[in-house]
Scaffold this active site. Structure first.
Site, PDB file in Angstrom:
ATOM      1  N   ARG A  56     -32.217   3.573  59.154  1.00 25.11           N
ATOM      2  CA  ARG A  56     -33.308   2.763  59.996  1.00 25.11           C
ATOM      3  C   ARG A  56     -34.164   1.884  58.999  1.00 25.11           C
ATOM      4  NH1 ARG A  56     -34.495   4.960  65.169  1.00 25.11           N
ATOM      5  NH2 ARG A  56     -32.441   5.988  66.221  1.00 25.11           N
ATOM      6  N   ARG A  67     -39.133  -0.770  63.209  1.00 24.26           N
ATOM      7  CA  ARG A  67     -40.347  -1.076  63.625  1.00 24.26           C
ATOM      8  C   ARG A  67     -41.324  -0.868  62.495  1.00 24.26           C
ATOM      9  NH1 ARG A  67     -40.190   2.746  68.658  1.00 24.26           N
ATOM     10  NH2 ARG A  67     -38.787   3.868  67.180  1.00 24.26           N
ATOM     11  N   ARG A  96     -37.748  -8.736  67.079  1.00 20.23           N
ATOM     12  CA  ARG A  96     -37.660  -7.888  68.404  1.00 20.23           C
ATOM     13  C   ARG A  96     -38.488  -8.493  69.500  1.00 20.23           C
ATOM     14  NH1 ARG A  96     -37.349  -4.703  72.154  1.00 20.23           N
ATOM     15  NH2 ARG A  96     -37.682  -2.466  72.318  1.00 20.23           N
ATOM     16  N   ASP A 120     -26.630  -0.122  67.864  1.00 20.76           N
ATOM     17  CA  ASP A 120     -27.242   1.246  68.265  1.00 20.76           C
ATOM     18  C   ASP A 120     -25.921   2.216  68.756  1.00 20.76           C
ATOM     19  OD1 ASP A 120     -29.734   2.783  68.688  1.00 20.76           O
ATOM     20  OD2 ASP A 120     -28.613   3.543  70.275  1.00 20.76           O
ATOM     21  N   TYR A 160     -26.264  12.045  74.937  1.00 18.89           N
ATOM     22  CA  TYR A 160     -27.031  10.896  75.984  1.00 18.89           C
ATOM     23  C   TYR A 160     -26.272  10.569  77.198  1.00 18.89           C
ATOM     24  CZ  TYR A 160     -29.760  10.522  71.631  1.00 18.89           C
ATOM     25  OH  TYR A 160     -30.578  10.766  70.357  1.00 18.89           O
TER      26      TYR A 160
HETATM   27  O1  1CP Z   1     -31.213   0.206  60.389  1.00 17.69           O
HETATM   28  C1  1CP Z   1     -30.486   0.846  60.678  1.00 17.69           C
HETATM   29  O2  1CP Z   1     -30.287   2.059  60.592  1.00 17.69           O
HETATM   30  C2  1CP Z   1     -29.306   0.261  61.878  1.00 17.69           C
HETATM   31  C3  1CP Z   1     -29.602   0.412  62.963  1.00 17.69           C
HETATM   32  C4  1CP Z   1     -29.516   1.623  63.946  1.00 17.69           C
HETATM   33  C5  1CP Z   1     -28.877   2.830  63.725  1.00 17.69           C
HETATM   34  C6  1CP Z   1     -28.021   3.156  62.515  1.00 17.69           C
HETATM   35  C7  1CP Z   1     -30.349   1.662  65.098  1.00 17.69           C
HETATM   36  C8  1CP Z   1     -31.528   0.683  65.496  1.00 17.69           C
HETATM   37  N1  1CP Z   1     -30.178   2.989  65.574  1.00 17.69           N
HETATM   38  C9  1CP Z   1     -28.951   3.604  64.758  1.00 17.69           C
HETATM   39  C10 1CP Z   1     -28.458   4.840  65.207  1.00 17.69           C
HETATM   40  C11 1CP Z   1     -28.973   5.770  66.334  1.00 17.69           C
HETATM   41  N2  1CP Z   1     -29.502   5.515  67.342  1.00 17.69           N
HETATM   42  C12 1CP Z   1     -28.964   7.225  66.374  1.00 17.69           C
HETATM   43  C13 1CP Z   1     -28.368   8.006  65.175  1.00 17.69           C
HETATM   44  C14 1CP Z   1     -29.290   7.899  63.888  1.00 17.69           C
HETATM   45  C15 1CP Z   1     -30.443   8.933  64.076  1.00 17.69           C
HETATM   46  O3  1CP Z   1     -30.276   9.976  64.122  1.00 17.69           O
HETATM   47  O4  1CP Z   1     -31.584   8.462  63.978  1.00 17.69           O
HETATM   48  C16 1CP Z   1     -29.324   7.878  67.472  1.00 17.69           C
HETATM   49  C17 1CP Z   1     -29.707   9.414  67.802  1.00 17.69           C
HETATM   50  C18 1CP Z   1     -29.793   6.516  68.171  1.00 17.69           C
HETATM   51  C19 1CP Z   1     -30.411   6.543  69.587  1.00 17.69           C
HETATM   52  C20 1CP Z   1     -31.672   6.005  69.672  1.00 17.69           C
HETATM   53  N3  1CP Z   1     -31.852   4.658  69.714  1.00 17.69           N
HETATM   54  C21 1CP Z   1     -32.973   6.482  69.720  1.00 17.69           C
HETATM   55  C22 1CP Z   1     -33.340   7.647  69.582  1.00 17.69           C
HETATM   56  C23 1CP Z   1     -33.627   8.413  71.166  1.00 17.69           C
HETATM   57  C24 1CP Z   1     -34.022   9.774  71.049  1.00 17.69           C
HETATM   58  O5  1CP Z   1     -34.876  10.163  71.043  1.00 17.69           O
HETATM   59  O6  1CP Z   1     -33.157  10.784  70.972  1.00 17.69           O
HETATM   60  C25 1CP Z   1     -33.804   5.237  69.708  1.00 17.69           C
HETATM   61  C26 1CP Z   1     -35.332   5.411  69.926  1.00 17.69           C
HETATM   62  C27 1CP Z   1     -33.015   4.074  69.652  1.00 17.69           C
HETATM   63  C28 1CP Z   1     -33.787   2.884  69.360  1.00 17.69           C
HETATM   64  C29 1CP Z   1     -33.564   1.944  68.479  1.00 17.69           C
HETATM   65  N4  1CP Z   1     -32.226   1.923  67.498  1.00 17.69           N
HETATM   66  C30 1CP Z   1     -32.470   1.292  66.512  1.00 17.69           C
HETATM   67  C31 1CP Z   1     -33.836   0.970  66.385  1.00 17.69           C
HETATM   68  C32 1CP Z   1     -34.392   0.337  65.309  1.00 17.69           C
HETATM   69  C33 1CP Z   1     -34.408   1.509  67.571  1.00 17.69           C
HETATM   70  C34 1CP Z   1     -35.840   1.422  67.751  1.00 17.69           C
HETATM   71  C35 1CP Z   1     -36.056   0.563  69.050  1.00 17.69           C
HETATM   72  C36 1CP Z   1     -37.097  -0.581  69.092  1.00 17.69           C
HETATM   73  O7  1CP Z   1     -36.633  -1.391  68.212  1.00 17.69           O
HETATM   74  O8  1CP Z   1     -37.646  -0.720  70.097  1.00 17.69           O
END
Ligand code: 1CP
Length: 346
Positions: free
Chosen positions: A25, A29, A38, A75, A152
């Protein structure tokens, strides 16, 4: 020519004086420039599907910190979107999806060959990154592992214990397995296309592997990941894969390292580094595992932890990373401090 990208050298089994570093990540944010892009994109999916903007946020942490690798901004929930589910990200609430819990729901999904129409902007993002990244920076593509993506698709949102997916598995195992197979097939096509567009390394996130007990871990985390690494390596023999069975047991981490077909195992912060250095590193490159909380708290405790982890893994191939993603409340100064502490430690 000798390989100059440090990440690729570690994945090739080399032990380096200073390991490569990147951060899960790393685009996100906690960075003001991410929040600005964003905002400009409007919603999260638009950011993922607009190649210029997705490339921009991928590059932001590279410019600011000089990480050794960039990870594609996308994502894991783009695969459900490409298979035809409705996927949305509600601010402050996380993802919301339409679900698959019946045979009719599975039948309504698209098949693996149909995903590229939706996902082609992601491949364009990789092409832009390939052209714009510094020569020493490796480019990582990724996908969610089938089990994690299925949790999911079955629940329709994030869950603390993956309850709905466990319930479907217990009540209709054939349907559950058919859904995993569909995700596996789609993921193979998706990752092959990512490599063809310029990804040099692939990471598979099994973020919810920790809730699979006993034989379920072998059947639903390990086996689908092995199917993906096999198929990907048939098409692209040289592309290294990092697997992340987050939260699983020591015993499962060992069987994963031995049989998943990956070139590195990423470990979470709950796994003891000294144990991992003794038991996993002889088998494979290890990635990890600083607790993400240090990016919030910083200070000398952060420096000491960086040194401890770096020294613990100094006898074999290591990629320095967090044990899970950096959180939105992290201080970017602490990220810079982590990198400085690591690079000063040789
Ligand atoms: O910088 C990076 O790492 C690249 C981008 C990236 C990656 C690799 C994002 C952007 N998401 C992911 C993978 C991801 N997405 C995973 C696997 C890794 C982990 O365990 O963290 C998972 C489970 C998700 C699902 C997801 N997407 C969630 C979690 C939901 C939950 O509570 O179960 C969330 C909040 C997101 C949104 C998201 N994806 C990425 C970002 C920066 C965000 C935040 C959203 C935003 O900017 O509003």
């Amino acid at each position: 020519m000798a390989e100059t990208k440090k990440l690729l050298r570690s994945l090739n089994g080399e032990t380096l004086d200073v390991p490569p570093i990147w951060m899960m990540r790393q685009a996100g944010r906690y960075l003001p420039e991410y929040r600005a892009t964003r905002e400009k994109a409007g919603d999260f999916l638009t950011l993922c599907y607009t190649p210029e903007l997705a490339a921009e946020v991928t590059l932001q942490p590279i410019r600011r910190f000089g990480f050794d690798a960039a990870i594609l901004f996308a994502d894991i929930l783009l695969i459900p979107d490409a298979l035809g589910l409705e996927v949305g990200f509600v601010k402050g609430e996380g993802p919301k999806l339409s679900t698959v819990t019946t045979e009719a729901g599975l039948a309504a999904l698209g098949d693996a060959s149909g995903i590229h129409a939706t996902l082609s902007p992601v491949y364009e993002t990789l092409r832009i990154l390939k052209a714009e990244l510094p020569a020493e920076t490796a480019l990582i593509g990724f996908a969610g592992a089938p089990w994690t993506v299925a949790t999911y698709m079955i629940a329709g949102h994030g869950t603390p214990d993956q309850g709905p997916a466990h319930k479907l598995k217990a009540e209709n195992r054939a349907l559950f397995e058919a859904l995993l197979q569909r995700i596996t097939d789609a993921t193979i096509e998706y990752l092959s296309a990512q490599v063809e567009a310029g990804a040099e390394v692939i990471k598979l996130f099994d973020s919810w592997a920790g809730s699979l007990q006993g034989a379920d871990f072998a059947d639903y985390s390990l086996a689908p990941i092995r199917a993906i690494t096999r198929a990907l390596h048939e098409r692209h023999p040289d592309v290294p894969v990092i697997g992340f069975p987050r939260g699983t047991s020591k015993e499962n981490y060992v069987s994963f390292a031995k049989t998943a077909g990956v070139q590195a195992v990423a470990i979470d912060e709950h796994l003891d580094a000294a144990w991992a250095a003794a038991e996993l590193q002889p088998l494979t490159c290890v990635q990890g595992n600083l607790a993400p909380g240090h990016m919030v708290t910083g200070g000398e405790a952060l420096d000491a932890e960086v040194r401890r982890i770096r020294e613990t893994f100094s006898k074999g191939p290591h990629i320095f990373n967090l044990g899970h993603g950096i959180t939105p409340d992290a201080d970017p100064e602490n990220v810079a401090r982590m990198i400085a502490a690591l690079r000063a430690s040789a």
